[in-house]
Motif scaffolding. Structure first.
Motif, PDB file in Angstrom:
ATOM      1  N   UNK A  50      18.348   2.799  -1.547  1.00 34.23           N
ATOM      2  CA  UNK A  50      19.389   3.608  -0.940  1.00 34.23           C
ATOM      3  C   UNK A  50      20.527   2.810  -0.349  1.00 34.23           C
ATOM      4  N   UNK A  51      20.620   1.506  -0.662  1.00 38.43           N
ATOM      5  CA  UNK A  51      21.677   0.669  -0.081  1.00 38.43           C
ATOM      6  C   UNK A  51      22.782   0.346  -1.080  1.00 38.43           C
ATOM      7  N   UNK A  52      22.760   0.984  -2.251  1.00 33.43           N
ATOM      8  CA  UNK A  52      23.824   0.776  -3.222  1.00 33.43           C
ATOM      9  C   UNK A  52      23.542  -0.300  -4.242  1.00 33.43           C
ATOM     10  N   UNK A  53      22.265  -0.504  -4.584  1.00 34.86           N
ATOM     11  CA  UNK A  53      21.918  -1.579  -5.522  1.00 34.86           C
ATOM     12  C   UNK A  53      22.427  -1.279  -6.939  1.00 34.86           C
ATOM     13  N   UNK A  54      22.438   0.002  -7.338  1.00 36.34           N
ATOM     14  CA  UNK A  54      22.876   0.320  -8.695  1.00 36.34           C
ATOM     15  C   UNK A  54      24.316  -0.143  -8.935  1.00 36.34           C
ATOM     16  N   UNK A  55      25.194   0.122  -7.981  1.00 34.73           N
ATOM     17  CA  UNK A  55      26.576  -0.349  -8.120  1.00 34.73           C
ATOM     18  C   UNK A  55      26.654  -1.864  -7.986  1.00 34.73           C
ATOM     19  N   UNK A  56      25.737  -2.453  -7.208  1.00 37.99           N
ATOM     20  CA  UNK A  56      25.767  -3.904  -6.995  1.00 37.99           C
ATOM     21  C   UNK A  56      25.576  -4.655  -8.304  1.00 37.99           C
ATOM     22  N   UNK A  57      24.701  -4.154  -9.193  1.00 39.53           N
ATOM     23  CA  UNK A  57      24.555  -4.823 -10.493  1.00 39.53           C
ATOM     24  C   UNK A  57      25.320  -4.104 -11.604  1.00 39.53           C
ATOM     25  N   UNK A  58      25.576  -2.803 -11.439  1.00 44.18           N
ATOM     26  CA  UNK A  58      26.231  -2.027 -12.487  1.00 44.18           C
ATOM     27  C   UNK A  58      27.706  -2.365 -12.649  1.00 44.18           C
ATOM     28  N   UNK A 212      12.147  -6.120   5.245  1.00 45.26           N
ATOM     29  CA  UNK A 212      12.611  -5.402   6.424  1.00 45.26           C
ATOM     30  C   UNK A 212      12.955  -3.959   6.071  1.00 45.26           C
ATOM     31  N   UNK A 213      12.622  -3.056   6.980  1.00 46.93           N
ATOM     32  CA  UNK A 213      12.918  -1.641   6.749  1.00 46.93           C
ATOM     33  C   UNK A 213      14.391  -1.360   6.992  1.00 46.93           C
ATOM     34  N   UNK A 214      14.880  -0.301   6.349  1.00 43.37           N
ATOM     35  CA  UNK A 214      16.230   0.195   6.585  1.00 43.37           C
ATOM     36  C   UNK A 214      16.382   0.517   8.067  1.00 43.37           C
ATOM     37  N   UNK A 215      17.394  -0.089   8.691  1.00 45.50           N
ATOM     38  CA  UNK A 215      17.590   0.082  10.137  1.00 45.50           C
ATOM     39  C   UNK A 215      18.049   1.478  10.513  1.00 45.50           C
ATOM     40  N   UNK A 216      18.452   2.281   9.535  1.00 53.28           N
ATOM     41  CA  UNK A 216      18.887   3.644   9.828  1.00 53.28           C
ATOM     42  C   UNK A 216      17.733   4.642   9.859  1.00 53.28           C
ATOM     43  N   UNK A 217      16.518   4.136   9.645  1.00 54.06           N
ATOM     44  CA  UNK A 217      15.348   5.013   9.657  1.00 54.06           C
ATOM     45  C   UNK A 217      14.663   4.929  11.022  1.00 54.06           C
ATOM     46  N   UNK A 218      14.372   6.066  11.596  1.00 52.84           N
ATOM     47  CA  UNK A 218      13.608   6.144  12.848  1.00 52.84           C
ATOM     48  C   UNK A 218      12.137   6.371  12.482  1.00 52.84           C
ATOM     49  N   UNK A 307      16.034   9.687  -6.335  1.00 46.05           N
ATOM     50  CA  UNK A 307      17.246   9.388  -5.577  1.00 46.05           C
ATOM     51  C   UNK A 307      17.937  10.704  -5.264  1.00 46.05           C
ATOM     52  N   UNK A 308      17.556  11.296  -4.163  1.00 42.11           N
ATOM     53  CA  UNK A 308      18.109  12.578  -3.732  1.00 42.11           C
ATOM     54  C   UNK A 308      18.798  12.356  -2.397  1.00 42.11           C
ATOM     55  N   UNK A 309      20.052  12.731  -2.322  1.00 39.25           N
ATOM     56  CA  UNK A 309      20.803  12.482  -1.091  1.00 39.25           C
ATOM     57  C   UNK A 309      20.417  13.475   0.001  1.00 39.25           C
ATOM     58  N   UNK A 310      20.656  13.059   1.227  1.00 38.24           N
ATOM     59  CA  UNK A 310      20.525  13.915   2.410  1.00 38.24           C
ATOM     60  C   UNK A 310      19.098  14.321   2.745  1.00 38.24           C
ATOM     61  N   UNK A 311      18.098  13.569   2.265  1.00 37.29           N
ATOM     62  CA  UNK A 311      16.721  13.817   2.714  1.00 37.29           C
ATOM     63  C   UNK A 311      16.634  13.448   4.190  1.00 37.29           C
ATOM     64  N   UNK A 312      16.225  14.393   5.013  1.00 36.83           N
ATOM     65  CA  UNK A 312      16.222  14.179   6.467  1.00 36.83           C
ATOM     66  C   UNK A 312      14.930  13.554   6.967  1.00 36.83           C
ATOM     67  N   UNK A 313      13.801  13.905   6.321  1.00 35.33           N
ATOM     68  CA  UNK A 313      12.494  13.460   6.805  1.00 35.33           C
ATOM     69  C   UNK A 313      11.601  12.997   5.665  1.00 35.33           C
ATOM     70  N   UNK A 337      23.809   4.849   3.847  1.00 33.84           N
ATOM     71  CA  UNK A 337      24.342   4.752   5.203  1.00 33.84           C
ATOM     72  C   UNK A 337      23.975   5.885   6.127  1.00 33.84           C
ATOM     73  N   UNK A 338      23.269   6.900   5.626  1.00 39.86           N
ATOM     74  CA  UNK A 338      22.868   8.012   6.480  1.00 39.86           C
ATOM     75  C   UNK A 338      21.639   7.636   7.302  1.00 39.86           C
ATOM     76  N   UNK A 339      21.282   8.483   8.264  1.00 42.66           N
ATOM     77  CA  UNK A 339      20.097   8.263   9.081  1.00 42.66           C
ATOM     78  C   UNK A 339      18.972   9.166   8.613  1.00 42.66           C
TER      79      UNK A 339
END
Length: 561
Positions: A50-58, A212-218, A307-313, A337-339
């Motif tokens: 979820x950090x944009x890896x597809x665009x990073x290599x694509x 390391x875990x995504x820092x935007x995850x609680x 890869x589904x956007x806006x999953x809250x939990x 970049x979402x939480x």
């Protein structure tokens, strides 16, 4: 602040990216794109999902491909069909106004004839799952002799899914002179071995720290009895009014059972696991992506590549066996970049495992209480008030109806109207949670129950029933639970601990339902045996039953929800 223009991408590609709505590159894109654009370096990139890896290599791959050359120049390997299609779609969006590229997805569950036809037209980029690619290689449909770039996306997931031998075989068909770009969320030993075997002095790019875990995850956890996991899950869902989440179970059987329970209880849910046909899987994912589903219940393997956007939990009904799996599970939320929130539902015995996960992902878990029935009801009532205040008033449309409404409510005060309206919306929740027990577990509660001779959590004041059926009758705890519930026509929520022995068992039942169970099972014939049930509340009675059947039994307690 850096932009895509400063990374070395062509002007046409930068414009295409901007049209897609991307203004600032993510950290992994900032690190990877300039290195990959050089086109002469093997690279290992570690970053969370979820950090944009597809665009990073694509993006650099599209700039480096010669669109006038119809040979296959790049191969992207992905662990699942969903990720394969997602990468293909993203590549198409990036390149459609820049280069005329034939990008062909190759995956199982779709027409192999159509994929062969598209490959033979000249596929400059092939995006594939290992299994279907192996099939096409064996048919000599795909030629990898001129491959310049190989991308291993979600490398750790591919290895966890058992594709090590397939990857070895596929890479053996590629030339020695090529660049290998390996992208992974974690760096277990198996991924390191791939890098050591097939890469030449790779540059290692790390966003954050390894594993390391995504820092935007609680990260949160709640402690309860085994039998209360499902009840706790429902409370978590009920108190999070706008939840759009993935629920992870360890097995396919548990996944299907949890989904069926949720559907039966009125939740908008469905299951995703390996026993589904491709058509069923596509339907479930289509409904989830369009938010026609609120809750997706999945196994680790089935959910990979989602890869589904806006999953809250993300909710863990069971912690995974491998700590790396936790990273992938929790990475379904807080994407781009979402939480997001990751909640583990655990027993007291699993607290130590939480501490182990904390060390690996370098993030702290916060202990949360399972919401009480009162808290759920209060949240729901306040939501009704919020909706009432925010509702759009279609005054012209309803004006003609209002006189009749006013007349019908003329004898009710404002307070009475509010009470009745609230009750109309709210009574079913109040009925369900009235007198709902506290599901939270604590050391103090454990000691109290032990001193009281209980230990069965919510069923301390319930009845312990002896039943003359056990393992020798072909039963396990799940089958005995189903037998009791089906015969007595009661919910599993009313059953506590099941102590399964060889020729007999003990079942804890809510005291209010004990007679119902006894009346419906006592005298019933099961596989030629007449069922006998007795209430045995005391330890002395339980011990006498053991002695009458030949001494001690080593059967282990099984708790079910």
């Amino acid at each position: 602040m850096q932009s895509f223009e400063t990374l070395g991408l062509s002007g046409e590609l930068v414009q295409a990216v901007r049209k897609l709505g991307f203004e600032q590159p993510t950290p992994v894109q900032l690190k990877a794109i300039p290195v990959l654009l050089e086109g002469n370096q093997d690279v290992v990139a570690l970053a969370q999902t979820g950090t944009g890896k597809t665009a990073a290599f694509g993006l650099p791959l599209i700039d480096l491909i010669d669109d006038f050359d119809r040979t296959t120049q790049a191969l992207v390997l992905a662990p699942t069909r969903e990720l394969c299609l997602q990468i293909t779609n993203d590549f198409g969006n990036f390149s459609k106004s820049v280069k005329q590229l034939n990008i062909v997805p190759v995956y199982g569950g779709a027409s192999i004839a159509e994929q062969i036809r598209r490959v033979k037209k000249g596929a400059q980029i092939i995006v594939a799952t290992p299994g279907r690619l192996m099939d096409l290689l064996s048919r000599k449909v795909i030629n990898l002799a001129d491959i310049r770039f190989v991308v291993l996306d979600e490398a750790d997931e591919m290895l966890n899914m058992g594709f090590k031998e397939d990857i070895d075989h596929i890479l053996s068909h590629t030339p020695d002179e090529k660049n290998v770009w390996l992208f992974s969320a974690t760096m277990p030993r198996e991924v390191r071995n791939i890098a050591n075997t097939y890469m030449n002095n790779p540059a290692e790019l790390t966003v954050g720290e390894k594993n390391q875990s995504n820092r935007n995850i609680e990260h949160q956890y709640m402690v309860m009895d085994e039998k209360d996991r499902y009840a706790a899950l429902k409370r978590v869902v009920d108190i999070n009014l706008d939840i759009f989440g993935v629920i992870f179970c360890r097995t396919k059987v548990d996944t299907q059972r949890v989904a069926e329970h949720l559907i039966k209880d009125g939740y908008n849910a469905d299951a995703l696991h390996g026993d589904l046909t491709q058509q069923q899987r596509d339907r479930v994912m289509r409904n989830f992506k369009s938010k026609a589903l609120q809750l997706l219940v999945a196994t680790d393997v089935a959910a990979r590549g989602i890869d589904v956007s806006n999953i809250t939990h993300v909710i863990h009904m069971n912690l995974p066996d491998e700590i790396e799996f936790y990273t992938h599970r929790s990475g379904r939320t807080a994407r781009a970049g979402k939480t997001g929130i990751s909640i583990a539902l655990i027993t007291r015995k699993e607290v130590a495992k939480i501490k182990q996960i904390e060390k690996v992902i370098q993030a702290k878990f916060e202990k949360k209480q399972v919401p009480t029935g009162i808290e759920v009801c209060e949240k729901r009532v306040l939501n009704i008030v919020r909706r009432l205040r925010e509702v759009h008033l279609a005054e012209e449309e309803i004006a003609s109806f209002l006189p009749s409404v006013y007349e019908a409510l003329n004898d009710l005060s404002k307070e009475e109207i509010i009470k009745r309206f609230t009750s109309l919306e709210f009574n079913h929740f109040l009925d369900y949670y009235r007198d709902a027990p506290d599901l939270n577990r604590s050391d103090k509660a454990e000691r109290h129950e032990r001193e009281a001779g209980g230990g069965s959590g919510r069923y301390v004041t319930g009845a312990r029933l002896f039943i003359n059926l056990g393992k020798m009758d072909g039963l396990d705890a799940g089958k005995l639970l189903a037998l009791v519930c089906d015969r007595a026509n009661i919910s599993r929520d009313h059953i506590g601990k099941i102590d399964l022995k060889g020729a007999y068992s003990f079942v804890e039942v809510d005291k209010s339902h004990a007679d119902l169970v006894k009346d419906n099972l006592h005298g019933f014939e099961f596989k030629g045996r007449i069922v006998r049930i007795e209430v045995t509340d005391s330890k002395s009675e339980s011990s006498s039953k053991k002695k009458s059947f030949g001494g001690k039994s080593k059967g282990r307690d099984r708790r079910r929800w």
